[in-house]
Design a protein around this motif. Structure first.
Motif, PDB file in Angstrom:
ATOM      1  N   ARG A  20      11.559  23.429 -52.204  1.00 20.18           N
ATOM      2  CA  ARG A  20      12.593  22.430 -51.972  1.00 20.18           C
ATOM      3  C   ARG A  20      13.118  22.459 -50.537  1.00 20.18           C
ATOM      4  NH1 ARG A  20      17.678  23.223 -55.595  1.00 20.18           N
ATOM      5  NH2 ARG A  20      16.056  23.229 -57.190  1.00 20.18           N
ATOM      6  N   PHE A  21      12.974  21.379 -49.831  1.00 23.82           N
ATOM      7  CA  PHE A  21      13.332  21.327 -48.410  1.00 23.82           C
ATOM      8  C   PHE A  21      14.827  21.568 -48.202  1.00 23.82           C
ATOM      9  CE2 PHE A  21      14.508  19.309 -44.428  1.00 23.82           C
ATOM     10  CZ  PHE A  21      13.508  19.733 -43.567  1.00 23.82           C
ATOM     11  N   ASP A  22      15.656  21.032 -49.069  1.00 23.42           N
ATOM     12  CA  ASP A  22      17.104  21.099 -48.887  1.00 23.42           C
ATOM     13  C   ASP A  22      17.701  22.442 -49.281  1.00 23.42           C
ATOM     14  OD1 ASP A  22      17.154  18.479 -47.998  1.00 23.42           O
ATOM     15  OD2 ASP A  22      17.531  17.646 -49.990  1.00 23.42           O
ATOM     16  N   ALA A  23      16.860  23.375 -49.747  1.00 19.22           N
ATOM     17  CA  ALA A  23      17.397  24.630 -50.274  1.00 19.22           C
ATOM     18  C   ALA A  23      18.114  25.448 -49.199  1.00 19.22           C
ATOM     19  CB  ALA A  23      16.280  25.457 -50.910  1.00 19.22           C
ATOM     20  N   VAL A  24      17.659  25.391 -47.965  1.00 16.13           N
ATOM     21  CA  VAL A  24      18.326  26.153 -46.901  1.00 16.13           C
ATOM     22  C   VAL A  24      19.769  25.686 -46.746  1.00 16.13           C
ATOM     23  CG1 VAL A  24      18.341  26.673 -44.436  1.00 16.13           C
ATOM     24  CG2 VAL A  24      16.171  26.663 -45.692  1.00 16.13           C
ATOM     25  N   ARG A  25      19.974  24.380 -46.668  1.00 14.51           N
ATOM     26  CA  ARG A  25      21.333  23.846 -46.565  1.00 14.51           C
ATOM     27  C   ARG A  25      22.144  24.159 -47.814  1.00 14.51           C
ATOM     28  NH1 ARG A  25      24.625  20.592 -43.817  1.00 14.51           N
ATOM     29  NH2 ARG A  25      23.102  20.384 -42.133  1.00 14.51           N
ATOM     30  N   GLU A  26      21.522  24.031 -48.988  1.00 12.74           N
ATOM     31  CA  GLU A  26      22.230  24.322 -50.244  1.00 12.74           C
ATOM     32  C   GLU A  26      22.729  25.755 -50.264  1.00 12.74           C
ATOM     33  OE1 GLU A  26      19.577  23.408 -53.419  1.00 12.74           O
ATOM     34  OE2 GLU A  26      19.324  21.317 -52.809  1.00 12.74           O
ATOM     35  N   MET A  27      21.897  26.693 -49.808  1.00 14.85           N
ATOM     36  CA  MET A  27      22.301  28.103 -49.836  1.00 14.85           C
ATOM     37  C   MET A  27      23.358  28.405 -48.783  1.00 14.85           C
ATOM     38  SD  MET A  27      20.918  29.567 -52.362  1.00 14.85           S
ATOM     39  CE  MET A  27      21.111  31.313 -52.026  1.00 14.85           C
ATOM     40  N   LEU A  28      23.277  27.766 -47.639  1.00 16.71           N
ATOM     41  CA  LEU A  28      24.253  28.027 -46.575  1.00 16.71           C
ATOM     42  C   LEU A  28      25.613  27.417 -46.875  1.00 16.71           C
ATOM     43  CD1 LEU A  28      22.011  27.529 -43.406  1.00 16.71           C
ATOM     44  CD2 LEU A  28      22.981  29.682 -44.232  1.00 16.71           C
ATOM     45  N   THR A  29      25.651  26.326 -47.607  1.00 14.49           N
ATOM     46  CA  THR A  29      26.923  25.652 -47.891  1.00 14.49           C
ATOM     47  C   THR A  29      27.486  25.991 -49.266  1.00 14.49           C
ATOM     48  OG1 THR A  29      25.763  23.693 -48.733  1.00 14.49           O
ATOM     49  CG2 THR A  29      26.353  23.706 -46.394  1.00 14.49           C
ATOM     50  N   GLY A  30      26.679  26.611 -50.128  1.00 14.34           N
ATOM     51  CA  GLY A  30      27.102  26.808 -51.519  1.00 14.34           C
ATOM     52  C   GLY A  30      28.015  27.981 -51.758  1.00 14.34           C
ATOM     53  N   GLY A  31      28.091  28.916 -50.825  1.00 15.79           N
ATOM     54  CA  GLY A  31      28.921  30.098 -51.016  1.00 15.79           C
ATOM     55  C   GLY A  31      28.656  31.113 -49.922  1.00 15.79           C
ATOM     56  N   GLU A  32      29.273  32.287 -50.057  1.00 10.15           N
ATOM     57  CA  GLU A  32      29.169  33.318 -49.026  1.00 10.15           C
ATOM     58  C   GLU A  32      27.789  33.981 -49.061  1.00 10.15           C
ATOM     59  OE1 GLU A  32      31.424  34.113 -46.636  1.00 10.15           O
ATOM     60  OE2 GLU A  32      32.465  32.327 -47.373  1.00 10.15           O
ATOM     61  N   ALA A  76      23.957  28.039 -39.925  1.00 12.67           N
ATOM     62  CA  ALA A  76      23.804  29.477 -40.121  1.00 12.67           C
ATOM     63  C   ALA A  76      24.557  30.250 -39.043  1.00 12.67           C
ATOM     64  CB  ALA A  76      22.322  29.846 -40.111  1.00 12.67           C
ATOM     65  N   HIS A  77      24.487  29.780 -37.807  1.00 10.97           N
ATOM     66  CA  HIS A  77      25.176  30.467 -36.707  1.00 10.97           C
ATOM     67  C   HIS A  77      26.693  30.428 -36.911  1.00 10.97           C
ATOM     68  CE1 HIS A  77      25.978  31.911 -32.699  1.00 10.97           C
ATOM     69  NE2 HIS A  77      26.700  30.832 -32.425  1.00 10.97           N
ATOM     70  N   GLU A  78      27.218  29.286 -37.301  1.00 13.73           N
ATOM     71  CA  GLU A  78      28.659  29.165 -37.530  1.00 13.73           C
ATOM     72  C   GLU A  78      29.132  30.109 -38.623  1.00 13.73           C
ATOM     73  OE1 GLU A  78      29.287  25.124 -38.532  1.00 13.73           O
ATOM     74  OE2 GLU A  78      28.604  24.345 -36.582  1.00 13.73           O
ATOM     75  N   ARG A  79      28.327  30.289 -39.644  1.00 16.04           N
ATOM     76  CA  ARG A  79      28.725  31.098 -40.796  1.00 16.04           C
ATOM     77  C   ARG A  79      28.324  32.565 -40.663  1.00 16.04           C
ATOM     78  NH1 ARG A  79      29.670  28.251 -45.976  1.00 16.04           N
ATOM     79  NH2 ARG A  79      30.242  26.124 -45.411  1.00 16.04           N
ATOM     80  N   GLY A  80      27.656  32.897 -39.576  1.00 11.09           N
ATOM     81  CA  GLY A  80      27.269  34.290 -39.363  1.00 11.09           C
ATOM     82  C   GLY A  80      26.197  34.779 -40.314  1.00 11.09           C
ATOM     83  N   PRO A 109      23.267  29.556 -29.407  1.00 15.12           N
ATOM     84  CA  PRO A 109      22.904  30.870 -28.858  1.00 15.12           C
ATOM     85  C   PRO A 109      22.491  31.857 -29.943  1.00 15.12           C
ATOM     86  CG  PRO A 109      25.278  30.678 -28.978  1.00 15.12           C
ATOM     87  CD  PRO A 109      24.730  29.366 -29.473  1.00 15.12           C
ATOM     88  N   VAL A 110      21.215  31.894 -30.246  1.00 15.20           N
ATOM     89  CA  VAL A 110      20.721  32.832 -31.248  1.00 15.20           C
ATOM     90  C   VAL A 110      19.634  33.695 -30.638  1.00 15.20           C
ATOM     91  CG1 VAL A 110      21.259  31.334 -33.209  1.00 15.20           C
ATOM     92  CG2 VAL A 110      19.003  31.196 -32.155  1.00 15.20           C
ATOM     93  N   ARG A 111      19.541  34.929 -31.144  1.00 14.11           N
ATOM     94  CA  ARG A 111      18.505  35.859 -30.711  1.00 14.11           C
ATOM     95  C   ARG A 111      17.413  35.873 -31.782  1.00 14.11           C
ATOM     96  NH1 ARG A 111      22.989  40.365 -29.867  1.00 14.11           N
ATOM     97  NH2 ARG A 111      23.730  39.127 -31.623  1.00 14.11           N
ATOM     98  N   VAL A 112      16.191  35.644 -31.360  1.00 17.03           N
ATOM     99  CA  VAL A 112      15.058  35.513 -32.275  1.00 17.03           C
ATOM    100  C   VAL A 112      14.085  36.652 -32.016  1.00 17.03           C
ATOM    101  CG1 VAL A 112      13.227  34.020 -33.127  1.00 17.03           C
ATOM    102  CG2 VAL A 112      15.335  33.011 -32.205  1.00 17.03           C
ATOM    103  N   ALA A 113      13.771  37.405 -33.057  1.00 16.03           N
ATOM    104  CA  ALA A 113      12.796  38.489 -32.960  1.00 16.03           C
ATOM    105  C   ALA A 113      11.682  38.243 -33.958  1.00 16.03           C
ATOM    106  CB  ALA A 113      13.466  39.834 -33.220  1.00 16.03           C
ATOM    107  N   HIS A 114      10.574  38.931 -33.753  1.00 24.71           N
ATOM    108  CA  HIS A 114       9.499  38.798 -34.732  1.00 24.71           C
ATOM    109  C   HIS A 114       8.821  40.141 -34.964  1.00 24.71           C
ATOM    110  CE1 HIS A 114       6.929  38.319 -31.088  1.00 24.71           C
ATOM    111  NE2 HIS A 114       5.938  38.754 -31.857  1.00 24.71           N
ATOM    112  N   VAL A 115       8.057  40.199 -36.050  1.00 27.17           N
ATOM    113  CA  VAL A 115       7.342  41.411 -36.455  1.00 27.17           C
ATOM    114  C   VAL A 115       5.854  41.117 -36.401  1.00 27.17           C
ATOM    115  CG1 VAL A 115       6.924  43.026 -38.356  1.00 27.17           C
ATOM    116  CG2 VAL A 115       9.237  42.130 -37.958  1.00 27.17           C
TER     117      VAL A 115
END
Length: 562
Positions: A20-32, A76-80, A109-115
């Motif tokens: 589901r494409f909208d799941a990222v927004r749903e999880m970020l806005t749905g609660g802590e 995501a950045h606003e909500r930490g 301003p986000v820091r992006v790392a990879h493995v």
């Protein structure tokens, strides 16, 4: 003494590439949330990404994730909320660079790392993609150095949880029990809505029209509570969690690169509405080797489905089979497989329900052999075969198919590393202690139910099931909902009885594992999926519905359970 660390709230927004494409927004806005994960990889996905990379060397990652971030990175950045995902697939460095470019364009301003370190394709000539399943400590290193977004390639699905948990709680590689608890939490979360009522045997127990995605409240001792955001669809109960725990697992030892989790120690309990507590998980040192998934192109396949309507279905099938065999004899494919599905009913009131389906699948290293030859042979029969001749769709020119193989390499053979936003590389050592896997002694079974009257009924009236694929093997987890049902199930559903109920498995090796704490049996059917999902060896190539077929089979069940 220092106060215990606050629980870590980890949510998941993807169970596969295409979820589901909208799941990222749903999880970020749905609660802590503290961390949001996304699982995009599977054996088949690695093959798909490998083919993408053949066309474009800069490809090889899940493009959907990048589009989701364009919509939600600022949120995501606003909500930490930190984001951890395996969407990097075959090219985690490429996706990390694309995320940085996106963040710069959006002014976030986000820091992006990879493995990295999982790619062993060069060491396995002939493979389209060969990748080791890494553990979570590369993710841990990225987060400890301040990364806001961590992109990985092929890690275990549970590593998306063990990595953040180790970073948050300060766990080390020998904290086996705590890591095992996180592995179990990660396994429950990894398939998204399968933990909240999706694909659930008893789906009528709640409203599953649009299940919410799951989250785990993980504690410092490795215990957790599985739940979901308030107001979202679906439901979480002991059954939905049990079903997901059994999915694509085997015996009591669930091995991974960080720890071997003992599934026979898992204890589940309801803590409230949509809240299930997981505790008691014990861990052991991981195996000395890492699993490597080899994806190869196996050749080309083609198929045609003949529709047989009304009377004399078997004779019609025999006629067209003989005709096609003669036609293909001029340039015979390497593999030919016929399957007759008797979907027809006697005296049916619709043409569709009066029809059976005869499926012909051919495979060969040469595309022309499976393409032009099959198409010509099938179409030429249009006016010269059984009465009512037609096909579901004309055969195409043939498509490539893949094969999957799992091998193992020493942990030291992999250069696991965390690559930080500023380019610094942090080597991630393998596990400091390891343990070769061995079998767990058979647990003591519960006392059988006392004799009593029985009634012929489907197994699914008293048991749930969930099934899936691991390479060429399928697993079918079966669990009882009550103690009495478990007493009956543990003695009734032996490996031999499983073979009787599942005739397709009769000639194969079937291994039964007993998990009393979950009131569950886990059956591994070896080789039923041929060379893996991409080879499409059977009608249901990922064995997704094998468990539901088992639940539909009839047995003599005690009336007291019905």
């Amino acid at each position: 003494m220092s106060a215990p660390a606050a629980p870590l709230r980890i949510g998941n927004a993807s169970g596969f590439y295409g979820d589901r494409f909208d799941a990222v927004r749903e999880m970020l806005t749905g609660g802590e949330l503290d961390v949001l994960t996304g699982d995009y990889l599977a054996e088949l996905t690695m093959l798909i990404l490998g083919r993408d990379r053949l066309k474009d060397p800069a490809a090889g990652y899940a493009r959907t994730f990048l589009r989701q971030l364009e919509d939600c990175l600022g949120l995501a950045h606003e909500r930490g909320v930190r984001i951890v995902t395996n969407a990097g697939g075959l090219n985690p460095a490429g996706l990390a660079a694309a995320v940085r470019k996106l963040a710069e364009r959006l002014g976030i301003p986000v820091r992006v790392a990879h493995v990295e370190g999982d790619d062993l394709t060069a060491e396995h000539p002939g493979s389209l993609a060969a990748h080791a399943y890494l553990g979570g400590f590369g993710i841990t290193a990225c987060l400890r150095e301040g990364a806001d977004v961590v992109v990985t390639g092929r890690v275990t699905d549970a590593a998306l949880v063990t990595g953040p948990a180790a970073a948050h709680f300060g766990w080390g590689p020998t904290d086996h029990d705590r890591l095992a608890g996180a592995v179990v939490a990660g396994h429950v979360l990894e398939c998204g809505t399968q933990a909240t009522g999706g694909n659930y045997a008893f789906f009528r127990d709640g409203d599953v029209r649009r299940p919410g995605f799951p989250l785990a409240e993980l504690h410092e001792d490795g215990s957790c509570v599985i739940t979901k955001h308030d107001g979202t669809g679906g439901f979480v109960d002991v059954g939905t969690v049990t079903a997901q725990l059994l999915y694509e697992t085997g015996g009591a030892r669930y091995a991974g690169p960080d720890v071997t989790a003992r599934l026979d120690t898992v204890r589940l309990g309801r803590q409230g509405p949509d809240r299930v507590r997981i505790e008691g998980v014990r861990g052991e040192a991981p195996p000395p080797t890492l699993k490597v998934g080899l994806n190869k192109l196996g050749g080309f396949r083609n198929e045609v489905v003949f529709v047989l309507t009304g009377l004399d279905v078997e004779d019609k099938a025999a006629l067209v089979r003989e005709q096609m065999t003669d036609a293909l004899a001029k340039s015979p494919p390497a593999q030919v497989r016929w399957e007759l599905a008797r979907t027809d009913r006697s005296d049916a009131d619709t043409e569709e329900t009066a029809s059976a389906l005869l499926r012909l699948v051919v495979r060969d290293p040469d595309q022309q052999t499976v393409g032009r030859a099959l198409s010509g042979a099938a179409i030429e029969l249009a006016l010269a075969s059984y009465p009512g001749f037609h096909v579901v769709a004309p055969p195409g020119k043939g498509a490539p198919y893949g094969v999957f193989e799992a091998v193992h390499v020493p942990q030291a053979a992999v250069a696991h590393a965390a690559v930080l936003d500023d380019g610094r590389r942090i080597p991630v050592p393998g596990a400091p202690d390891t343990r070769v896997l061995d079998d767990v002694p058979d647990p003591v079974l519960p006392d059988p139910l006392p004799p009593g009257p029985t009634r012929r009924a489907p197994l699914g009236r008293v048991a749930g099931a969930r099934s899936g694929d691991k390479g060429g093997n399928a697993n079918v987890g079966v669990w009882a909902r009550t103690d009495d049902a478990w007493r009956w199930l543990a003695h009734e559903l032996t490996a031999d009885r499983f073979r009787e109920l599942m005739p397709e498995s009769a000639p194969l090796t079937v291994v039964r594992h007993v998990l009393p704490n979950l009131r569950a049996l886990n059956f591994v059917v070896e080789g039923i999926l041929g060379e893996g999902v991409a080879s499409q060896a059977r009608f249901d190539p990922q064995a997704k519905a094998l468990g539901e077929w088992l639940r539909s089979r009839h047995l003599d069940i005690p009336e007291s359970l019905l």
